[in-house]
Scaffold this motif. Structure first.
Motif, PDB file in Angstrom:
ATOM      1  N   THR A   1       0.770  -1.123   0.193  1.00  0.00           N
ATOM      2  CA  THR A   1      -0.162  -0.083   0.013  1.00  0.00           C
ATOM      3  C   THR A   1       0.775   1.328  -0.072  1.00  0.00           C
ATOM      4  OG1 THR A   1      -1.789  -1.237   1.271  1.00  0.00           O
ATOM      5  CG2 THR A   1      -1.930   1.277   1.401  1.00  0.00           C
ATOM      6  N   PRO A   2       0.665   2.170  -0.847  1.00  0.00           N
ATOM      7  CA  PRO A   2      -0.377   2.318  -1.882  1.00  0.00           C
ATOM      8  C   PRO A   2      -0.003   1.859  -3.289  1.00  0.00           C
ATOM      9  CG  PRO A   2       0.438   4.622  -1.587  1.00  0.00           C
ATOM     10  CD  PRO A   2       1.375   3.642  -0.704  1.00  0.00           C
ATOM     11  N   PHE A   3       1.148   1.502  -3.340  1.00  0.00           N
ATOM     12  CA  PHE A   3       1.737   1.143  -4.693  1.00  0.00           C
ATOM     13  C   PHE A   3       1.250   0.013  -5.438  1.00  0.00           C
ATOM     14  CE2 PHE A   3       4.941   3.819  -2.069  1.00  0.00           C
ATOM     15  CZ  PHE A   3       4.795   4.787  -2.553  1.00  0.00           C
ATOM     16  N   SER A   4       0.901  -1.008  -4.450  1.00  0.00           N
ATOM     17  CA  SER A   4       0.393  -2.240  -5.197  1.00  0.00           C
ATOM     18  C   SER A   4      -1.146  -1.728  -5.863  1.00  0.00           C
ATOM     19  CB  SER A   4       0.070  -3.359  -4.242  1.00  0.00           C
ATOM     20  OG  SER A   4      -0.787  -2.628  -3.035  1.00  0.00           O
ATOM     21  N   GLN A   5      -1.769  -0.921  -5.251  1.00  0.00           N
ATOM     22  CA  GLN A   5      -2.991  -0.438  -5.806  1.00  0.00           C
ATOM     23  C   GLN A   5      -2.855   0.380  -7.017  1.00  0.00           C
ATOM     24  OE1 GLN A   5      -2.403  -0.484  -2.737  1.00  0.00           O
ATOM     25  NE2 GLN A   5      -4.287  -0.574  -1.327  1.00  0.00           N
ATOM     26  N   TYR A   6      -1.573   0.958  -7.157  1.00  0.00           N
ATOM     27  CA  TYR A   6      -1.365   1.878  -8.319  1.00  0.00           C
ATOM     28  C   TYR A   6      -1.071   1.016  -9.507  1.00  0.00           C
ATOM     29  CZ  TYR A   6      -1.186   6.122  -5.079  1.00  0.00           C
ATOM     30  OH  TYR A   6      -1.343   6.984  -4.170  1.00  0.00           O
ATOM     31  N   VAL A   7      -0.265  -0.055  -9.107  1.00  0.00           N
ATOM     32  CA  VAL A   7       0.148  -0.911 -10.218  1.00  0.00           C
ATOM     33  C   VAL A   7      -0.953  -1.848 -10.814  1.00  0.00           C
ATOM     34  CG1 VAL A   7       1.798  -2.875 -10.700  1.00  0.00           C
ATOM     35  CG2 VAL A   7       2.430  -1.075  -9.284  1.00  0.00           C
ATOM     36  N   LYS A   8      -1.809  -2.194  -9.903  1.00  0.00           N
ATOM     37  CA  LYS A   8      -2.911  -3.014 -10.275  1.00  0.00           C
ATOM     38  C   LYS A   8      -3.889  -2.000 -11.027  1.00  0.00           C
ATOM     39  CE  LYS A   8      -6.416  -3.043  -7.706  1.00  0.00           C
ATOM     40  NZ  LYS A   8      -7.611  -2.089  -7.649  1.00  0.00           N
ATOM     41  N   ASN A   9      -4.183  -0.839 -10.689  1.00  0.00           N
ATOM     42  CA  ASN A   9      -5.035   0.028 -11.277  1.00  0.00           C
ATOM     43  C   ASN A   9      -4.296   0.329 -13.116  1.00  0.00           C
ATOM     44  OD1 ASN A   9      -6.882   0.136  -9.540  1.00  0.00           O
ATOM     45  ND2 ASN A   9      -5.919   2.090  -8.516  1.00  0.00           N
ATOM     46  N   ILE A  10      -2.934   0.621 -13.039  1.00  0.00           N
ATOM     47  CA  ILE A  10      -2.402   0.971 -14.501  1.00  0.00           C
ATOM     48  C   ILE A  10      -3.004  -0.282 -15.302  1.00  0.00           C
ATOM     49  CG2 ILE A  10      -0.330   0.848 -15.589  1.00  0.00           C
ATOM     50  CD1 ILE A  10       0.756   2.526 -13.128  1.00  0.00           C
ATOM     51  N   ALA A  11      -2.408  -1.784 -14.582  1.00  0.00           N
ATOM     52  CA  ALA A  11      -2.783  -3.018 -15.424  1.00  0.00           C
ATOM     53  C   ALA A  11      -4.330  -2.973 -15.688  1.00  0.00           C
ATOM     54  CB  ALA A  11      -2.371  -4.347 -14.543  1.00  0.00           C
ATOM     55  N   LEU A  12      -4.990  -2.753 -14.877  1.00  0.00           N
ATOM     56  CA  LEU A  12      -6.429  -3.033 -15.317  1.00  0.00           C
ATOM     57  C   LEU A  12      -7.122  -1.919 -16.356  1.00  0.00           C
ATOM     58  CD1 LEU A  12      -9.014  -4.487 -14.264  1.00  0.00           C
ATOM     59  CD2 LEU A  12      -9.523  -2.615 -12.652  1.00  0.00           C
ATOM     60  N   MET A  13      -6.511  -0.657 -16.058  1.00  0.00           N
ATOM     61  CA  MET A  13      -6.853   0.261 -16.983  1.00  0.00           C
ATOM     62  C   MET A  13      -6.188   0.002 -18.588  1.00  0.00           C
ATOM     63  SD  MET A  13      -9.093   2.274 -15.976  1.00  0.00           S
ATOM     64  CE  MET A  13      -9.709   1.089 -15.244  1.00  0.00           C
ATOM     65  N   ASN A  14      -5.040  -0.511 -18.719  1.00  0.00           N
ATOM     66  CA  ASN A  14      -4.324  -1.081 -19.960  1.00  0.00           C
ATOM     67  C   ASN A  14      -5.318  -2.083 -20.533  1.00  0.00           C
ATOM     68  OD1 ASN A  14      -2.329   0.609 -19.302  1.00  0.00           O
ATOM     69  ND2 ASN A  14      -0.822  -0.871 -19.012  1.00  0.00           N
ATOM     70  N   ILE A  15      -5.863  -3.093 -19.650  1.00  0.00           N
ATOM     71  CA  ILE A  15      -6.587  -4.167 -20.358  1.00  0.00           C
ATOM     72  C   ILE A  15      -7.875  -3.338 -21.107  1.00  0.00           C
ATOM     73  CG2 ILE A  15      -8.097  -6.227 -19.822  1.00  0.00           C
ATOM     74  CD1 ILE A  15      -6.150  -6.791 -17.704  1.00  0.00           C
ATOM     75  N   LEU A  16      -8.495  -2.625 -20.356  1.00  0.00           N
ATOM     76  CA  LEU A  16      -9.836  -1.942 -20.866  1.00  0.00           C
ATOM     77  C   LEU A  16      -9.127  -0.956 -22.103  1.00  0.00           C
ATOM     78  CD1 LEU A  16     -12.627  -0.772 -20.902  1.00  0.00           C
ATOM     79  CD2 LEU A  16     -12.026   1.028 -19.108  1.00  0.00           C
ATOM     80  N   ALA A  17      -7.924  -0.174 -21.823  1.00  0.00           N
ATOM     81  CA  ALA A  17      -7.618   0.691 -23.130  1.00  0.00           C
ATOM     82  C   ALA A  17      -7.417  -0.228 -24.195  1.00  0.00           C
ATOM     83  CB  ALA A  17      -6.476   1.211 -22.683  1.00  0.00           C
ATOM     84  N   GLN A  18      -6.842  -1.383 -24.249  1.00  0.00           N
ATOM     85  CA  GLN A  18      -6.318  -2.170 -25.362  1.00  0.00           C
ATOM     86  C   GLN A  18      -7.740  -2.655 -25.845  1.00  0.00           C
ATOM     87  OE1 GLN A  18      -3.177  -4.633 -23.209  1.00  0.00           O
ATOM     88  NE2 GLN A  18      -2.125  -3.829 -24.988  1.00  0.00           N
ATOM     89  N   ALA A  19      -8.708  -3.325 -25.146  1.00  0.00           N
ATOM     90  CA  ALA A  19     -10.082  -3.841 -25.639  1.00  0.00           C
ATOM     91  C   ALA A  19     -10.595  -2.715 -26.372  1.00  0.00           C
ATOM     92  CB  ALA A  19     -10.805  -4.429 -24.578  1.00  0.00           C
ATOM     93  N   GLN A  20     -10.526  -1.396 -26.097  1.00  0.00           N
ATOM     94  CA  GLN A  20     -11.137  -0.341 -26.775  1.00  0.00           C
ATOM     95  C   GLN A  20     -10.397   0.410 -27.951  1.00  0.00           C
ATOM     96  OE1 GLN A  20     -11.911   2.215 -23.284  1.00  0.00           O
ATOM     97  NE2 GLN A  20     -13.776   1.199 -23.172  1.00  0.00           N
ATOM     98  N   GLY A  21      -9.293  -0.389 -28.106  1.00  0.00           N
ATOM     99  CA  GLY A  21      -8.240  -0.027 -29.472  1.00  0.00           C
ATOM    100  C   GLY A  21      -7.328   1.053 -29.027  1.00  0.00           C
ATOM    101  N   ALA A  22      -7.257   1.410 -27.611  1.00  0.00           N
ATOM    102  CA  ALA A  22      -6.500   2.547 -27.461  1.00  0.00           C
ATOM    103  C   ALA A  22      -4.854   2.018 -26.943  1.00  0.00           C
ATOM    104  CB  ALA A  22      -7.021   3.734 -26.176  1.00  0.00           C
ATOM    105  N   PRO A  23      -4.008   2.767 -26.641  1.00  0.00           N
ATOM    106  CA  PRO A  23      -2.719   2.232 -26.058  1.00  0.00           C
ATOM    107  C   PRO A  23      -2.648   2.093 -24.775  1.00  0.00           C
ATOM    108  CG  PRO A  23      -2.662   4.637 -26.780  1.00  0.00           C
ATOM    109  CD  PRO A  23      -3.891   4.008 -27.237  1.00  0.00           C
ATOM    110  N   ARG A  24      -1.651   1.292 -24.234  1.00  0.00           N
ATOM    111  CA  ARG A  24      -1.331   1.210 -22.919  1.00  0.00           C
ATOM    112  C   ARG A  24      -0.973   2.536 -22.456  1.00  0.00           C
ATOM    113  NH1 ARG A  24       1.429  -4.098 -24.073  1.00  0.00           N
ATOM    114  NH2 ARG A  24       0.562  -5.636 -22.579  1.00  0.00           N
ATOM    115  N   TYR A  25      -1.366   2.503 -21.201  1.00  0.00           N
ATOM    116  CA  TYR A  25      -0.783   3.818 -20.341  1.00  0.00           C
ATOM    117  C   TYR A  25      -1.717   5.091 -20.805  1.00  0.00           C
ATOM    118  CZ  TYR A  25       2.866   0.704 -19.969  1.00  0.00           C
ATOM    119  OH  TYR A  25       3.785  -0.317 -19.871  1.00  0.00           O
ATOM    120  N   SER A  26      -2.835   4.892 -21.450  1.00  0.00           N
ATOM    121  CA  SER A  26      -3.593   5.949 -21.814  1.00  0.00           C
ATOM    122  C   SER A  26      -4.485   6.450 -20.785  1.00  0.00           C
ATOM    123  CB  SER A  26      -4.331   5.922 -23.315  1.00  0.00           C
ATOM    124  OG  SER A  26      -4.968   4.644 -23.168  1.00  0.00           O
TER     125      SER A  26
END
Length: 595
Positions: free
Chosen positions: A360-385
């Motif tokens: 805490t809190p960096f585990s939450q940040y890394v997990k959130n980046i990963a989760l948002m990357n999955i969503l972004a890529q599914a929507q055709g957007a790049p990682r880290y967007s």
């Protein structure tokens, strides 16, 4: 003569790793003499990060609780121990230096003996003031190493940090194996190396049992010179918590160590009392999955206590991901497939964002980046967007130096956003604030309390303290408890009233008929919902019709550890707010609809 091993009962962390709330002060006073009677504990972890927020949240004064809880233990010769998050103090975001200093003064006066301080980044600069203030007020300073498993987190890396801790004046070293993924052999070698260089240092090991390595790790650190082992006891041992003292004692005794005997009659009494506390009200807020270990955690390295929030996050974005996949003619994913994909993405992202310790809190940040990357890529957007300011604060060095190296694409992305990297001392970004809080207390006619402990509580946990003082916290908790009890009872009897989840289902079904294209916004955590922090409780939420972009903040949920931002997975207009300002929500509830 055989090596002597002492035990520390992590009574605070037993509860925190299991659920949301801690025992009340009357319950703590009831069990204290029984813990003493067990006769096997040199230390008891009595308070620290998250402990005091949850006291406030159910309407109890944490300062009174700490004083009453530590008193009988200290009178019996048992040391009391607390946990603090260095730059973040007892909360999830940075604390001004004057508030941090006051914390050590207050905790010493309240009867705390040992302060374990940690930084998830293992940036020794964040611990310098913690060690200084602990020594100033006569506390034992235990500087912790946040243990994780990566090519960066080597014995040499950790030893270089210990060198700085010793330079600052630390008296002990804690190995905080928060996810339980430290490899036993490496942990043993680390203890041996520290003891060889600094034989005067006391070493205490804290390992969670989530992925199943903890007992082997305990044996290895003891064989190599560890002095104190953190243990739990039934009915809150194992799972995502800590190994039970009986098992640890038996294992070490068989290996030839000098370990204390356990009064088993007292153990059974303490076990029964803890179960009574669970049955009273605490069990309504314990996550059942936290009682189960899973080796899946070894792959992603995330703390086991995050499993519940991860599953809620996945449920919250599952529809959005599958909608995007359908539009692109791709196969939809099940929840299990998404979980595996999330673990894989965490492993991909983690080294690229500097390999922060997954605590805490960096585990939450890394997990959130990963989760948002999955969503972004599914929507055709790049990682880290879809990264927010908190994630960028970690990457840019505002929380401290990252132990690893940022990937070139992350550095380039920062330049594109015109972000500046920071390599100064993080504490310098947060000016002193005690004068502001003194004035606030004067204006409200509130007493600063003995040893200024009430001033400290306001400065450390402003929102929770105000809610406690004005009575809202107790009222909110009683409503939350009534709902939790109702939910529990409904599993055993026929539904006779409309519970919140039933109402939620009706709202969703109604929206499906009236607005079939509407998309739900899901609460990722339980807590108190705020559409805006600056408005009064009776104020209306954001105007219906407000335009939202993907990843825009919709609202906030105040939890026991801070506030969580609720973001939209969709672009569209806010067409319905389901939950009012200041109302309680549960993880997985629909809070609004976007179209």
């Amino acid at each position: 003569m055989s090596k002597k091993i002492r035990f520390c009962l992590v009574y605070r962390d037993m509860w925190q790793s299991s659920g949301k709330y801690q025992p009340r002060v009357d319950q703590l006073k009831e069990i204290a003499p029984v813990i003493i009677k067990m006769g096997c504990f040199a230390r008891v972890e009595t308070n620290g990060g998250a402990f005091e927020q949850v006291n406030l949240m159910y309407g109890e004064n944490p300062n009174h609780a700490v004083r009453e809880w530590t008193k009988p233990l200290r009178e019996a010769g048992i040391q009391t121990q607390m946990l603090e998050r260095a730059l973040n103090g007892l909360r999830m975001y940075p604390v001004p230096a004057d508030v941090r200093r006051l914390m050590f003064k207050v905790k010493k006066a309240q009867g705390v003996d040992v302060v374990r301080s940690f930084c998830g980044l293992n940036d020794h600069r964040n611990l310098e003031l913690s060690i200084k203030y602990a020594n100033e007020f006569g506390l034992i300073s235990q500087a912790a190493l946040s243990i994780t498993h990566s090519p960066v987190h080597t014995i040499e890396h950790y030893l270089s940090i210990v060198d700085k801790y010793v330079e600052y004046g630390a008296k002990e070293i804690g190995l905080k194996d928060m996810a339980g993924i430290g490899r036993p052999t490496m942990l043993g070698q680390l203890v041996k190396a520290i003891k060889a260089k600094y034989p005067q240092l006391v070493i205490q090991y804290h390992g969670h049992t989530g992925p199943g390595l903890s007992m082997a790790s305990v044996l290895e650190v003891c064989r190599n010179g560890a002095d104190i082992i953190d243990v739990a006891m039934e009915p809150l041992a194992w799972g995502m918590v800590h190994p039970d003292v009986i098992a640890v004692q038996a294992m070490l005794k068989a290996d030839g160590f000098d370990v204390p005997e356990i009064d088993m009659n007292a153990y059974m009494e303490a076990r029964a009392l803890t179960q009574k506390f669970i049955d009273d009200f605490l069990g309504y807020f314990i996550e059942p999955k936290n009682k189960i270990s899973t080796s899946l955690l070894l792959g992603c390295g995330l703390p086991g206590g995050m499993m519940g929030s991860m599953m809620a996050d996945l449920k919250g974005v599952k529809d959005a991901i599958n909608l995007a996949l359908r539009k692109n003619g791709q196969k939809e994913m099940s929840e299990d497939e998404l979980l595996v994909k999330l673990f894989d993405e965490v492993q991909y992202v983690w080294p690229r964002v500097g390999t922060p310790g997954l605590v805490t809190p960096f585990s939450q940040y890394v997990k959130n980046i990963a989760l948002m990357n999955i969503l972004a890529q599914a929507q055709g957007a790049p990682r880290y967007s879809k990264m927010d300011d908190k994630m960028w604060d970690m990457i840019l060095g505002r929380c401290g130096r990252l132990p690893g190296t940022l990937a070139p694409e992350i550095i380039e992305l920062a330049k594109e956003h015109h972000y500046e990297f920071f390599d100064g001392v993080p504490q310098d970004n947060y000016p002193d604030e005690l004068p502001k809080y003194r004035k606030m207390m004067e204006e409200r006619g509130w007493d600063v309390g003995p040893d200024e402990e009430e001033l400290f509580e306001l400065a450390m946990h402003e929102r929770q303290y105000i809610d406690y003082k004005e009575g809202r916290a107790k009222d909110n908790f009683e409503r939350e408890l009534a709902i939790a009890k109702q939910k529990s009872n409904v599993r055993e009897v026929v539904k006779v009233v409309k519970l919140p989840e039933v109402i939620q289902e009706e709202i969703i079904e109604k929206m499906k008929k009236e607005e079939p294209d509407a998309k739900p916004i899901i609460a990722p955590v339980s807590g108190q919902l705020f559409w805006e922090f600056a408005v009064e409780e009776q104020s209306m939420p954001k105007p219906i019709g407000s335009h939202l972009k993907e990843n825009d903040i919709v609202c906030f949920i105040q939890t026991y550890y801070g506030h969580e931002e609720v973001r939209s997975c969709y672009e569209g207009h806010l067409i319905k707010a389901v939950v009012g300002q200041g109302k309680k929500v549960h993880r997985g509830d629909v809070v609004a609809f976007v179209k």
